[in-house]
Write an enzyme that holds these catalytic residues in place. Structure first.
Site, PDB file in Angstrom:
ATOM      1  N   GLY A   1      48.641  24.063  -4.776  1.00  0.00           N
ATOM      2  CA  GLY A   1      50.004  24.546  -4.649  1.00  0.00           C
ATOM      3  C   GLY A   1      51.022  23.500  -5.041  1.00  0.00           C
ATOM      4  O   GLY A   1      50.713  22.313  -5.145  1.00  0.00           O
TER       5      GLY A   1
ATOM      6  N   SER B   1      51.542  27.084  -2.913  1.00  0.00           N
ATOM      7  CA  SER B   1      50.746  28.301  -3.082  1.00  0.00           C
ATOM      8  C   SER B   1      49.467  28.363  -2.265  1.00  0.00           C
ATOM      9  O   SER B   1      48.784  29.395  -2.282  1.00  0.00           O
ATOM     10  CB  SER B   1      50.423  28.495  -4.563  1.00  0.00           C
ATOM     11  OG  SER B   1      51.564  28.919  -5.264  1.00  0.00           O
TER      12      SER B   1
ATOM     13  N   PHE C   1      66.561  33.701 -11.812  1.00  0.00           N
ATOM     14  CA  PHE C   1      66.236  32.981 -10.577  1.00  0.00           C
ATOM     15  C   PHE C   1      66.583  31.510 -10.697  1.00  0.00           C
ATOM     16  O   PHE C   1      67.227  30.931  -9.802  1.00  0.00           O
ATOM     17  CB  PHE C   1      64.757  33.141 -10.241  1.00  0.00           C
ATOM     18  CG  PHE C   1      64.300  32.286  -9.080  1.00  0.00           C
ATOM     19  CD1 PHE C   1      64.618  32.632  -7.778  1.00  0.00           C
ATOM     20  CD2 PHE C   1      63.570  31.122  -9.296  1.00  0.00           C
ATOM     21  CE1 PHE C   1      64.210  31.841  -6.703  1.00  0.00           C
ATOM     22  CE2 PHE C   1      63.153  30.327  -8.244  1.00  0.00           C
ATOM     23  CZ  PHE C   1      63.474  30.683  -6.942  1.00  0.00           C
TER      24      PHE C   1
ATOM     25  N   TYR D   1      49.024  34.517 -13.348  1.00  0.00           N
ATOM     26  CA  TYR D   1      49.417  34.030 -12.028  1.00  0.00           C
ATOM     27  C   TYR D   1      50.909  34.284 -11.833  1.00  0.00           C
ATOM     28  O   TYR D   1      51.738  33.846 -12.630  1.00  0.00           O
ATOM     29  CB  TYR D   1      49.112  32.542 -11.931  1.00  0.00           C
ATOM     30  CG  TYR D   1      49.235  31.966 -10.553  1.00  0.00           C
ATOM     31  CD1 TYR D   1      48.144  31.920  -9.697  1.00  0.00           C
ATOM     32  CD2 TYR D   1      50.447  31.467 -10.089  1.00  0.00           C
ATOM     33  CE1 TYR D   1      48.245  31.389  -8.425  1.00  0.00           C
ATOM     34  CE2 TYR D   1      50.568  30.938  -8.821  1.00  0.00           C
ATOM     35  CZ  TYR D   1      49.465  30.893  -7.999  1.00  0.00           C
ATOM     36  OH  TYR D   1      49.582  30.372  -6.738  1.00  0.00           O
ATOM     37  N   SER D   2      51.251  34.989 -10.774  1.00  0.00           N
ATOM     38  CA  SER D   2      52.641  35.377 -10.544  1.00  0.00           C
ATOM     39  C   SER D   2      52.990  35.300  -9.067  1.00  0.00           C
ATOM     40  O   SER D   2      52.363  35.967  -8.233  1.00  0.00           O
ATOM     41  CB  SER D   2      52.884  36.803 -11.052  1.00  0.00           C
ATOM     42  OG  SER D   2      54.189  37.245 -10.727  1.00  0.00           O
ATOM     43  N   ASN D   3      53.992  34.508  -8.745  1.00  0.00           N
ATOM     44  CA  ASN D   3      54.453  34.412  -7.357  1.00  0.00           C
ATOM     45  C   ASN D   3      54.995  35.740  -6.839  1.00  0.00           C
ATOM     46  O   ASN D   3      54.982  35.996  -5.630  1.00  0.00           O
ATOM     47  CB  ASN D   3      55.511  33.320  -7.239  1.00  0.00           C
ATOM     48  CG  ASN D   3      54.936  31.937  -7.402  1.00  0.00           C
ATOM     49  OD1 ASN D   3      53.958  31.577  -6.756  1.00  0.00           O
ATOM     50  ND2 ASN D   3      55.527  31.143  -8.290  1.00  0.00           N
TER      51      ASN D   3
END
Length: 364
Positions: A320, A86, A145, A181-183
């Site tokens: 990350g 990240s 996913f 927090y979201s990718n």
């Protein structure tokens, strides 16, 4: 300032001001203490290996410990490449802010203006995408996913397919009503960059950041030709060390976490970014302003940039993780100290090692 060379072993080195004065001696002493702390950290965390960079007060340390490849017994070297997860988000946010500086977009534009198919995209702003207040569900935490990558780890993913996993889940909250927090946010940001600029995100990355900043060892994994030198990444399963370097295709992370880099490049990037070498004052002010007191360590999260407490004081940067790898790169602006730590085990705590090295800097 002349950097001390590091050969094929795993020892560290520090460069200082040329000559044999006390400054060079101080740098040499600092190198010994930093290397000892790095060695101790990988032993305490039982890690295969790690690499670290520390720049402070005219001294520049580059060190490594442990193994880059356990199977072959290859020792880690300071310049080795790691997947940095990240930390990619800070690069992507920087690109968005560059387009904002060019007048190509406003942070208060809704994302549906540029990227169709985002649930509630007409109520989500670009700013909310970058600071994780959009409410979009994190696609990497969806059952769909995780089941898909387990069924076919080699599958190459399109960004729209990743967003679709998020779209099947209810939002975490209404846009702007919380922090999560979201990718997914940074997959959207990647599509946004391409839509606004009309160029592939890889081209923007190279022409706007990597080439001007002199970052020759950084690339977007799965989207361009690799730079040689990636170490092996590992996980621990049922008590056994398992090589997870190729466990999942890197397209599954794309602009949310797909970068590969090394300690030199990441340290240089954050120093240049926070010193105003990449963004103007207005954009940098936007980037460094965020939600307050998110946790004991995470003081704020701005636009792809975290403010974190450390023994060296408040620092800006990002951490990350990616299958087999963990990373952290932070710059204490007031102290003019920069620390990067890269680890080749997914259960490692790179930010703890940053703190370990920070404590060395605070010693008299």
């Amino acid at each position: 300032m002349a950097l001390a060379g590091v050969d094929g072993d795993h020892s560290g080195g520090v460069g200082g001001a040329p000559g044999s004065g006390s400054g060079a001696a101080d740098c040499d002493g600092l190198a010994v203490r930093l290397q000892a702390a790095l060695d101790a950290a990988i032993g305490a965390q039982r890690l295969p290996g790690a690499a670290a960079a520390v720049d402070v007060g005219g001294c520049s340390f580059r060190g490594a410990a442990g193994m880059a490849d356990v199977a072959t017994g290859t020792p880690m070297k300071p310049g080795d490449l790691f997947r940095v997860g990240s930390i990619t988000k800070t690069f992507v946010s920087t690109l968005v802010l560059m387009l904002r500086a060019d007048g190509d977009l406003s942070l208060d534009d809704d994302v549906s203006r540029y990227v169709p198919g985002i649930p509630g995209g007409d109520r989500i702003t670009i700013r909310q995408i970058l600071n994780h207040t959009s409410g979009l569900f994190n696609y990497t935490e969806t059952h769909g996913f995780l089941s898909a990558v387990e069924a076919d780890p080699t599958r190459v993913w399109a960004p729209e397919e990743l967003i679709a996993f998020s779209a099947r889940e209810p939002p975490c909250f209404e846009p702007g009503r919380g922090f999560e927090y979201s990718n997914t946010n940074y997959i959207v940001a990647g599509l946004l960059l391409e839509a606004v600029s009309g160029k592939p995100v890889v081209e923007l990355l190279h022409t706007r950041i990597l080439e001007p900043a002199g970052l020759a060892n950084t690339y977007l994994d799965g989207a361009e030709r690799a730079v040689p030198g990636l170490v092996r990444g590992y996980g621990s399963y049922d008590g056994e060390l398992v090589d997870t370097t190729s466990a999942v295709d890197p397209s599954s992370a794309w602009t949310s976490g797909g970068l590969v880099s090394n300690t030199d490049d990441l340290t240089a990037f954050f120093v240049q970014l926070l010193d105003g070498g990449l963004l103007g004052p207005a954009e940098l002010a936007e980037m460094t302003t965020g939600a307050d007191a998110l946790s004991a360590d995470l003081l704020e999260y701005g636009l792809g940039l975290a403010q974190r407490s450390s023994p060296a004081g408040a620092t800006y940067g990002h951490g990350g993780s990616m299958w087999g790898f963990v990373s952290a790169s932070y710059h204490a602006v007031e102290r003019d100290a920069a620390i990067t730590v890269l680890v080749n085990h997914e259960d490692g705590d790179a930010e703890k090692i940053v703190d370990d090295l920070s404590r060395i800097l605070t010693m008299p």
